[in-house]
Design a protein around this motif. Sequence first.
Motif, PDB file in Angstrom:
ATOM      1  N   TRP A 153       1.581  10.445 -55.057  1.00  0.00           N
ATOM      2  CA  TRP A 153       0.701   9.317 -55.410  1.00  0.00           C
ATOM      3  C   TRP A 153       1.318   8.339 -56.414  1.00  0.00           C
ATOM      4  O   TRP A 153       0.878   7.202 -56.514  1.00  0.00           O
ATOM      5  CB  TRP A 153      -0.649   9.827 -55.886  1.00  0.00           C
ATOM      6  CG  TRP A 153      -1.754   9.489 -54.931  1.00  0.00           C
ATOM      7  CD1 TRP A 153      -2.722   8.536 -55.097  1.00  0.00           C
ATOM      8  CD2 TRP A 153      -2.012  10.082 -53.653  1.00  0.00           C
ATOM      9  NE1 TRP A 153      -3.557   8.499 -54.001  1.00  0.00           N
ATOM     10  CE2 TRP A 153      -3.148   9.432 -53.102  1.00  0.00           C
ATOM     11  CE3 TRP A 153      -1.401  11.079 -52.906  1.00  0.00           C
ATOM     12  CZ2 TRP A 153      -3.680   9.764 -51.863  1.00  0.00           C
ATOM     13  CZ3 TRP A 153      -1.929  11.405 -51.667  1.00  0.00           C
ATOM     14  CH2 TRP A 153      -3.052  10.757 -51.153  1.00  0.00           C
ATOM     15  N   PHE A 184      -0.610  15.582 -54.667  1.00  0.00           N
ATOM     16  CA  PHE A 184      -0.877  14.372 -55.444  1.00  0.00           C
ATOM     17  C   PHE A 184       0.266  14.073 -56.404  1.00  0.00           C
ATOM     18  O   PHE A 184       0.721  12.940 -56.520  1.00  0.00           O
ATOM     19  CB  PHE A 184      -2.182  14.523 -56.218  1.00  0.00           C
ATOM     20  CG  PHE A 184      -3.431  14.349 -55.390  1.00  0.00           C
ATOM     21  CD1 PHE A 184      -3.496  13.406 -54.382  1.00  0.00           C
ATOM     22  CD2 PHE A 184      -4.550  15.124 -55.645  1.00  0.00           C
ATOM     23  CE1 PHE A 184      -4.652  13.234 -53.620  1.00  0.00           C
ATOM     24  CE2 PHE A 184      -5.721  14.959 -54.905  1.00  0.00           C
ATOM     25  CZ  PHE A 184      -5.770  14.018 -53.890  1.00  0.00           C
ATOM     26  N   LYS A 241      -3.150  19.630 -55.657  1.00  0.00           N
ATOM     27  CA  LYS A 241      -2.632  19.037 -56.898  1.00  0.00           C
ATOM     28  C   LYS A 241      -1.139  18.734 -56.773  1.00  0.00           C
ATOM     29  O   LYS A 241      -0.667  17.668 -57.197  1.00  0.00           O
ATOM     30  CB  LYS A 241      -2.883  19.974 -58.081  1.00  0.00           C
ATOM     31  CG  LYS A 241      -2.602  19.364 -59.448  1.00  0.00           C
ATOM     32  CD  LYS A 241      -3.030  20.317 -60.562  1.00  0.00           C
ATOM     33  CE  LYS A 241      -3.048  19.622 -61.920  1.00  0.00           C
ATOM     34  NZ  LYS A 241      -1.752  19.085 -62.315  1.00  0.00           N
ATOM     35  N   GLN A 267      -8.205  12.045 -59.140  1.00  0.00           N
ATOM     36  CA  GLN A 267      -7.021  11.352 -58.633  1.00  0.00           C
ATOM     37  C   GLN A 267      -7.404   9.996 -58.051  1.00  0.00           C
ATOM     38  O   GLN A 267      -6.744   8.984 -58.313  1.00  0.00           O
ATOM     39  CB  GLN A 267      -6.335  12.196 -57.559  1.00  0.00           C
ATOM     40  CG  GLN A 267      -5.125  11.545 -56.920  1.00  0.00           C
ATOM     41  CD  GLN A 267      -3.996  11.344 -57.928  1.00  0.00           C
ATOM     42  OE1 GLN A 267      -3.645  12.258 -58.654  1.00  0.00           O
ATOM     43  NE2 GLN A 267      -3.425  10.155 -57.950  1.00  0.00           N
TER      44      GLN A 267
END
Length: 336
Positions: A289, A285, A282, A331
Amino acid sequence: MKRFKLLIVLCCLFIQSSCITQAKKINGVSFVASREAIDGKHVTPVVNLNANYAAVMPFGFIKNLSHPEVVYNIKGQWYGETNEGVKQYIQELRKKKIKIMLKPQIWVWHGEFTGYIEMTNEADWKVLEASYSKFILEYATLAEDVNAEIFCIGTELEKFIANRPDYWFKLINEIKQIYKGKLTYAANWDEFKRTPFWEQLDFIGVDAYFPVSETKTPTVEACLTGWKEHKQVISTMSEKHKKQVLFTEFGYRSVDFSGKEPWKSDTNMIEVNMDAQTNTTKALFETFWKEDWFAGGFIWKWFHNHSRSGGKNDSQFTPQNKPVEALIRKQYSQNE
């Protein structure tokens, strides 16, 4: 009239900026080769993950770190690691509209680290260069034949590159004569700052096993803090070379201390810890991202037989049938 022209320029800049921000990420899986052919039932779980890319990975083999000959397509090699298997895997993945990174890799017998491959004399270096060129150019041809979107020219080969940089620049030019798609190289997390040929490639490729926490069950917040220094270095490299960064591999084991030395596949590490895997993933990301200079990445690793892979008792890298799989699915759905 001048104000009208200025308005047009500003509109164009806004549209261009919006396109960059909204660009699709490479939401990939590292699709592990098996002994057998695959079919639609093996690809459907990849689609269900909302992945849009798969790394297909044929293998060549070297006897030891100072042995100069790469052998591949040999008798007894797993089907999915061979030329024939690669083509068949790509064909099946294509049917489900999954894009391809072809990523040929070297395996040193007994699993020794490829970054330490180093010859002891000039004659052996020449043999290794000729052997590696034959291996990689054959797969460059295959990548062109199957229209692979990305071709990875090597994985974690730091000493080979450091000792023979001229060879690698020449090799990249030879690859470009054959393959017309996007190129990258998968540098180890502590290697990419020294890789000399990023200007010749399309992506700065990084196998992203950066240490981010030394705790048994790292929190998301701790990992976000652990990423700050690494992220600054990565973004600086992107800015310097005017290239997007691609995580050619990323992921964590579902094990205690997953963020401490994420590259370790030590079989003595067996204490299953799903929270550690989920929290570290997590944080990764959340760190990358959303960034325009970040292209995306390939989760390590995804097995063809989904129903039998991973699960609550598994302490290895795969996210399959673990809580982190839902996180990845969510995601990956955000850039559809």
